[in-house]
Every structure is written in structure tokens, then in C-alpha cells.
Design an enzyme around this catalytic site. Sequence first.
Site, PDB file in Angstrom:
ATOM      1  N   TYR A  84       0.852  -1.187   0.000  1.00  0.00           N
ATOM      2  CA  TYR A  84       0.000   0.000   0.000  1.00  0.00           C
ATOM      3  C   TYR A  84       0.889   1.238   0.000  1.00  0.00           C
ATOM      4  O   TYR A  84       1.642   1.479   0.955  1.00  0.00           O
ATOM      5  CB  TYR A  84      -0.892   0.042   1.241  1.00  0.00           C
ATOM      6  CG  TYR A  84      -1.973  -1.003   1.306  1.00  0.00           C
ATOM      7  CD1 TYR A  84      -2.295  -1.810   0.221  1.00  0.00           C
ATOM      8  CD2 TYR A  84      -2.699  -1.178   2.486  1.00  0.00           C
ATOM      9  CE1 TYR A  84      -3.306  -2.757   0.302  1.00  0.00           C
ATOM     10  CE2 TYR A  84      -3.715  -2.122   2.570  1.00  0.00           C
ATOM     11  CZ  TYR A  84      -4.012  -2.919   1.483  1.00  0.00           C
ATOM     12  OH  TYR A  84      -5.002  -3.855   1.572  1.00  0.00           O
ATOM     13  N   LEU A 234     -18.608  -1.246   2.368  1.00  0.00           N
ATOM     14  CA  LEU A 234     -19.370  -0.159   1.740  1.00  0.00           C
ATOM     15  C   LEU A 234     -19.139  -0.124   0.233  1.00  0.00           C
ATOM     16  O   LEU A 234     -19.464   0.867  -0.423  1.00  0.00           O
ATOM     17  CB  LEU A 234     -18.990   1.190   2.358  1.00  0.00           C
ATOM     18  CG  LEU A 234     -19.299   1.344   3.847  1.00  0.00           C
ATOM     19  CD1 LEU A 234     -18.879   2.709   4.340  1.00  0.00           C
ATOM     20  CD2 LEU A 234     -20.778   1.102   4.125  1.00  0.00           C
ATOM     21  N   GLY A 237     -17.252   2.881  -0.890  1.00  0.00           N
ATOM     22  CA  GLY A 237     -17.992   4.139  -0.795  1.00  0.00           C
ATOM     23  C   GLY A 237     -19.270   4.175  -1.582  1.00  0.00           C
ATOM     24  O   GLY A 237     -20.046   5.132  -1.478  1.00  0.00           O
TER      25      GLY A 237
END
Length: 364
Positions: A84, A234, A237
Site C-alpha cells: 500500500y 461499503l 464508498g
Amino acid sequence: MNGLWLPGPPTATLVPVRKTRRSLEQNMISTTALGTTGPAVGRLGLGAMGMSGTYGRSDDVESVATIHAALDAGIDLVDTGDFYGSGHNESLIGRALHGRRREDVILSVKFGGLRGPGGTWAGVDTRPESIRNFLAYSLQRLGVDYIDIYRPARLDPEVPIEDTVGTIGELVDAGYVRHIGLSEVGPETLRRAAAVHPITDLQIEYSLVSRGIEAEILPLCRELGIGVTAYGVLSRGLLSESLRTGQALAADDFRAHSPRFQGENLRQNLTLVDALADVAAQHGVSAAQLAIAWVLAQGDDIVPVIGARTVARLGETLGALDLRLGAEDLAAIAAAVPDTAVAGERYAPAHMAQLDSERAVVGR
């Protein structure tokens, strides 16, 4: 803990919540066992990937503040990957953990992802000598002397899973790793891995619009006593308020190249989000809170890993812990967001082809 968290009697309804944010000073997060061999962790985890540019620019100061707020609120599982931000994410977490008691944090680290200049993806490498090399760098960047849960980011098609897990097992014996996890693998790989060494958890995407694990993978995890750390709760988003305003995605935002966020797919998916928001509004909560609560309601053995990047967003996330979904609520959510209605795959075709987990998935 492999039993389902039963939603209660059929007449139970969602507990109304007047505030969308739980106080970050309330260290009242319940815990659950991560599989039958793993540590006890809070019912929510913090995913740090978005703090290193995946969804556009991020603020290191705000990111550190968010990690601190999460730990103070009782979220002890912090998930990262050595690739990352090409190491930036681990260094950021190391800075945030400086001065904190090591035993208060459960560090989950993915390894093996290969990056090129500019962030290009070059596959995975889980050769034994590479695993030891990756771990050495992770320990240095994080500023710790052991990793709680260490897992290959993806299945390496060139290396038998037995060799990968066996090597991590040697690192467990040496004290550098406490537990072994896996990420985005299918049933056959899970069984083969578990035959070599106890597997604590499987990290895999799971949400209202990504329910493929329900067919085979989730039942097998429960059979083998493997917990699930669910990311994408989610859907990056999508199941929130953030995209309903029609904001454009930056070119360096991962979602700008994701099928679910493209053209007609996005327009169709936003109709699902609108329907979910209508259900949430009836109870005074946000669509995101309802989506997180739905995943929590699927079982105590599932720990949602939420990618909150700001203290404010973290506060909203914690509010999901106050929701209890009854049978009527679950039915209303299912009607608003049918599991087959989402448009577009969760990754681009080339990336989907690399997912071992998708070889056994029925639906999405």
C-alpha cells in the site's frame, strides 16, 4: 465463534439512533474471537489502505489522528499491506503506533503484492525467500518485532499454497508472526492451507452488493473454524452518501477504473443506494451505517474492516454498532438492495481473473 448472530424475534425493529456518530471517547466496542485459533478482536476493524492514496490524495496528519481515535474507541484490529503506497502505509501506521502499547494493537499485514514505479501492479510473489524478505521490511517500517496476522495478498499461481503457509508457519515458530491469515482464496485453497497450519481468518470482500462468499466460501470457513475479516463493506464508498451528489472521481482514485463506478453501471447502482438510504432514513441513520450493520448481522465470526480516512467518518462508522436488525429490517434491506441487482464486477476483468476466490463464486 461459528454460530450466526441471530437477529432476534420477528417483530424486532432497528433501534432508532438520533445521533449519526458515537462518541469517540466511548471505549465500548464488544469483541469476538477471530476464528477458533485467533485473537479476540473488536467487532470492527480499521482498514488503512485508503490512507495511502488508493482513493486519491490523503492527509497523513488526519490519518494518524484517525488511527489514534480508532484505538482509543476500542478498535484494535488495524489492517495494512506492505505494498500500500509502496511501503508508505506501514510507515504511517508505525508513526501512529509510536508510544502505544504493542499488545493493544492487532496488526494484520498482507504481503506479496508487487509494485512498479507509478504504482503499477505486477502480480504477487510468495516464494519462501521473498516472504522472509517482505517480513523483514514490514517489521522495520511498522517499528515492531512481530506481526499478529500475516497473510499473502493473493494466491501466487507459481507457488503451492502449502509452501507459502509452511514458510509463514516457520516464522510463527520463530516468534516473528503470531497467526496466519489468507486473502481472496477459494474453498480448495482454504482446505489445503488449513491442512498445513491453523488459519485464523480469511480476508475477503463481503457486502450487500458482493455476496458471492455465501454460496461456498463462508460455509467452509465456518466448518473449518476460520473467521472472516470483510473488506469492501461499503463497496468502496458506493453504499454511502459520498457519491450521491454526482461528484467526479479523481484520475488517481482506484474507483475511476472500477466497473461498478462506470457510466450506466454507476447510474443503476446509485438507484440501489437511494433505496437503501430511504430505508435508513426511516430510522434516522445513514445508508453507510445500515450497510455496516447488515454485515455485522450476518454472524459474530465476521469482522467488518472499515476504511475510514477521517475522524469524522470513523465516528459515523462507530454508530453502526448501535443498530440491531430484526427480521423486518433485514427483509426491507433485501427488498431495497437485491443481491443480484448490482451492475458491474467488483474489479476490472484482468484483476478478477487473478482472484482464486472467484473460481468458486456463484453470482457476485
